[in-house]
Scaffold this active site. Structure first.
Site, PDB file in Angstrom:
ATOM      1  N   HIS A 185      41.672 -40.155  19.635  1.00  0.00           N
ATOM      2  CA  HIS A 185      41.864 -38.761  19.249  1.00  0.00           C
ATOM      3  C   HIS A 185      42.178 -38.688  17.744  1.00  0.00           C
ATOM      4  CE1 HIS A 185      42.784 -34.637  20.486  1.00  0.00           C
ATOM      5  NE2 HIS A 185      43.616 -34.657  19.473  1.00  0.00           N
ATOM      6  N   ALA A 186      41.348 -37.956  16.986  1.00  0.00           N
ATOM      7  CA  ALA A 186      41.470 -37.962  15.524  1.00  0.00           C
ATOM      8  C   ALA A 186      42.805 -37.372  15.077  1.00  0.00           C
ATOM      9  CB  ALA A 186      40.332 -37.162  14.901  1.00  0.00           C
ATOM     10  N   HIS A 214      47.484 -29.100  26.769  1.00  0.00           N
ATOM     11  CA  HIS A 214      48.628 -28.600  26.004  1.00  0.00           C
ATOM     12  C   HIS A 214      49.725 -27.979  26.864  1.00  0.00           C
ATOM     13  CE1 HIS A 214      45.255 -29.053  23.327  1.00  0.00           C
ATOM     14  NE2 HIS A 214      46.074 -29.086  22.319  1.00  0.00           N
ATOM     15  N   TYR A 221      46.559 -22.700  16.757  1.00  0.00           N
ATOM     16  CA  TYR A 221      45.106 -22.860  16.712  1.00  0.00           C
ATOM     17  C   TYR A 221      44.410 -21.512  16.560  1.00  0.00           C
ATOM     18  CZ  TYR A 221      46.425 -27.481  18.340  1.00  0.00           C
ATOM     19  OH  TYR A 221      47.010 -28.714  18.447  1.00  0.00           O
ATOM     20  N   HIS A 260      44.692 -32.218   6.182  1.00  0.00           N
ATOM     21  CA  HIS A 260      46.101 -32.525   6.489  1.00  0.00           C
ATOM     22  C   HIS A 260      46.671 -33.482   5.435  1.00  0.00           C
ATOM     23  CE1 HIS A 260      46.317 -30.573  10.358  1.00  0.00           C
ATOM     24  NE2 HIS A 260      45.403 -31.326  10.925  1.00  0.00           N
ATOM     25  N   HIS A 280      38.465 -32.026   8.178  1.00  0.00           N
ATOM     26  CA  HIS A 280      39.659 -31.437   8.799  1.00  0.00           C
ATOM     27  C   HIS A 280      40.872 -32.350   8.609  1.00  0.00           C
ATOM     28  CE1 HIS A 280      42.042 -29.237  11.812  1.00  0.00           C
ATOM     29  NE2 HIS A 280      42.489 -30.438  12.134  1.00  0.00           N
ATOM     30  N   GLU A 281      40.710 -33.622   8.947  1.00  0.00           N
ATOM     31  CA  GLU A 281      41.846 -34.555   8.864  1.00  0.00           C
ATOM     32  C   GLU A 281      42.292 -34.754   7.410  1.00  0.00           C
ATOM     33  OE1 GLU A 281      43.349 -35.055  11.432  1.00  0.00           O
ATOM     34  OE2 GLU A 281      41.823 -34.603  12.926  1.00  0.00           O
ATOM     35  N   GLU A 337      46.552 -26.610  10.072  1.00  0.00           N
ATOM     36  CA  GLU A 337      45.282 -26.819  10.776  1.00  0.00           C
ATOM     37  C   GLU A 337      44.098 -26.189  10.048  1.00  0.00           C
ATOM     38  OE1 GLU A 337      44.824 -28.810  13.237  1.00  0.00           O
ATOM     39  OE2 GLU A 337      46.950 -29.241  13.485  1.00  0.00           O
TER      40      GLU A 337
HETATM   41 ZN   LIG Z   1      44.414 -30.961  12.780  1.00  0.00          ZN
END
Ligand SMILES: [Zn+2]
Length: 603
Positions: free
Chosen positions: A342-343, A502, A512, A376, A372-373, A400
């Site tokens: 999971h990234a 979740h 999200y 962060h 995306h990562e 996010e």
């Molecule tokens: Zn994220």
């Protein structure tokens, strides 16, 4: 799926200091001293906890699981004690802005607060662990044979047999969700008691209090955002339903009313991109290239994909990633050991030991995920001069949204700029419908799901939804917001919420929803700064240093100021606003209106 950032939010101090006020009322000086101590000890513990989590995630054995569980429990227990102590200082008059803000962060930062009575923390932790494990080990069936979570998810994306889709949907929800029901109810009961001890009405009010405004105002804000973007969702729902009716016939999907939840290519009907081939408009549907194929044709490996993502941030003026990033990240799935694929993005030293953890594949999806990562990681580094409790996003939606806003800039024109696509291959405006519809099937389709998950939990935590009505409330919200229905009858022996990670995982979800709205707002702000003329969805702000400088002004604030201040630093506006998303999809909206003419839309 999107990911959590590193574990620093959970991490707290190992050494508990004695209460600062043995006698008499606590003073401002006591509060300042308490906050300073919590920050120092929290910082130190977070380094250790991050190392343990990293080793566990990239080298899973029974032993690293045990070590990680022990450190996790220490962190939770201590965070509870800090939250409890901070509540005692909350009402002292004359606190400084920072002490007040940091006390709020300490008091409300727990996801599931345990009450202080003996045994409660252990019971809560045991239930949470049990639910997580039930989800992880959960299996559905396909043609009567057991199938695990990641395989059934993939199968839902590609299988087009309505009987098999129904079997997978029903078996997953029955096998995974239903057995969690009574444990979940008990978990809610205990955590609510903990939240009340900390001065909140219930856990849902505690979660809503993390947004620099009264909890009720936050609920109103998300409703307002939803009404802004709902016309787009309604148009997409109507169009998709027509296509599903054409594919499956009236017996499976009627022309009117809600959509059957298992036909949308996703177990939770939360993103519909996998059924894009079923809805692609003739001619405009094929954009003429696939980013994954382009990457392969140009000989990109996984690391070069990451360096390309880094290149985007460098073009905005951000300093290069440290060489340790490439030495220490898990970019490719290693051989010979179990890892979490999971990234996720990490900051191991709260400074510049940044890493990502992925099992990258050379395809379009992972190219986007890398951006995306990295979003962060650049956020983490930008705020690294803030004090410990401010090492976070302006709110959890911001963290996010950053990388996603950058990923929206991966336009065909951008791919030409970096030499991946030939200029002659750039699709014309006649392909815009296809480009936008493909995006909308994920990003627009997600909105009502992103909203309803925590609407359900808010109702459960507040008691407005009684234990006896858990499943009905879930099914009702799915119908109200998403316009979908289960493929088989449900009743209160089921617990469909538990079939979504979740819920047993206790991860708040409104972030999200916010991130989906914010990423378009960030993207449009960047395009405005870059003075882009033309349709918004074709804008790339690659190479624009002014965008980088303004973005950095927001990122470096971390959590030190209320989020409207951070939003203003970048966008010039203080309100979260869904109109940028509407502007982005404007050409698609016209297309949907034409396509839906004469249809009975809604449900
Ligand atoms: Zn994220």
């Amino acid at each position: 799926m999107k990911t959590a950032i590193s574990s620093i939010a959970l991490a707290m101090t190992l050494a508990l200091a004695a209460p600062a006020f043995a006698q008499g009322a606590p003073t401002v000086a006591d509060a300042d001293a308490f906050v300073a101590r919590a920050e120092k000890e929290g910082f130190d513990f977070s380094l250790y906890a991050a190392q343990v989590s990293w080793v566990n995630a990239t080298y899973i054995t029974d032993d690293t699981d045990a070590i990680a569980a022990r450190v996790g429990a220490q962190g939770t227990e201590l965070a509870v004690k800090y939250a409890t102590e901070s509540a005692k200082y909350a009402s002292i008059p004359g606190l400084s802005y920072d002490t007040n803000r940091k006390l709020d962060i300490l008091r409300g930062g727990l996801v599931l607060p345990a009450p202080t009575k003996p045994g409660a923390a252990k019971e809560l932790n045991d239930i949470a662990t049990k639910l997580g494990s039930m989800y992880g080990k959960g299996k559905g069936t396909l043609k009567g044979q057991p199938i695990n979570g990641s395989d059934i998810e993939a199968e839902m994306g590609t299988n087009r047999d309505p009987e098999l889709l129904k079997e997978m949907w029903a078996s997953w929800h029955d096998n995974v969700g239903a057995p969690m029901r009574s444990d979940y109810a008990r978990e809610v009961e205990i955590a609510n008691e903990g939240a009340r001890e900390l001065g909140y009405a219930d856990v849902g009010a505690m979660w809503r209090s993390q947004y620099d405004m009264p909890a009720d105002d936050f609920a109103k804000l998300v409703d307002k955002l939803w009404l802004q973007v709902k016309p787009l969702y309604d148009g997409l729902h109507c169009y998709t339903r027509t296509k599903l009716n054409e594919k499956y016939g009236d017996g499976v999907q009627a022309k009117t009313g809600p959509i059957r939840a298992d036909l949308l290519g996703n177990m939770w009907a939360q993103e519909w991109g996998d059924i894009y081939p079923l809805v692609a408009p003739a001619g405009a549907g094929d954009i003429g290239f696939d980013v994954g194929e382009l990457l392969k044709a140009k000989g990109y490996d996984e690391t070069k994909m990451v360096r390309t993502g880094e290149g985007f941030f460098s073009s905005l003026g951000f300093a290069p990633l440290p060489e340790s990033f490439y030495q220490r990240s898990q970019i490719v799935k290693p051989e010979g050991r179990e890892v979490q694929c999971h990234a996720s993005a990490w900051d191991l030293d709260n400074k510049d030991d940044l890493r990502i953890k992925m099992c990258t594949k050379i395809n379009a999806n992972d190219f986007t995920t890398i951006h995306h990562e990295l979003g962060h990681n650049y956020y983490q580094r930008a705020y690294n001069k803030q004090s410990y409790l401010y090492l976070n996003g302006a709110n959890d939606g911001f963290h996010e949204a950053i990388g996603d806003a950058v990923a929206l800039s991966i336009t065909p024109e951008y791919l030409v700029q970096i030499g991946l696509l030939d200029k002659a291959q750039v699709p014309g405006a006649d392909k815009d419908t296809g480009l936008l519809l493909r995006q909308a099937m994920d990003k627009v389709a997600f909105l009502p799901f992103g909203l309803m998950v925590d609407k359900w939990r808010w109702g459960v935590f507040s008691g407005q939804t009684p234990t006896s009505g858990y499943n009905k409330a879930w099914t009702d919200l799915r119908l109200q917001y998403q316009g979908i229905v289960p493929p088989v009858a449900r009743d209160e022996s089921k617990f469909d919420p538990g079939a979504k990670y979740h819920i047993p995982g206790n991860t708040p979800y409104m972030r999200y929803f916010l991130a989906r709205i914010l990423q378009f707002q960030f993207y449009k702000a960047a395009c405005d700064i870059a003075k882009w003329k033309g349709p918004l969805h074709r804008c790339s702000f690659y190479g624009n240093k002014e965008v980088g400088a303004r973005l950095n002004a927001m990122l470096e604030m971390g959590a030190s100021k209320p989020w409207p201040d951070a939003l203003q630093a970048f966008t010039g506006k203080r309100e979260i606003d869904g109109t940028a998303m509407i502007a982005y999809f404007k050409p698609l909206m016209s297309f949907l209106k034409t396509q839906n003419r004469g249809k009975t839309c809604g449900w």
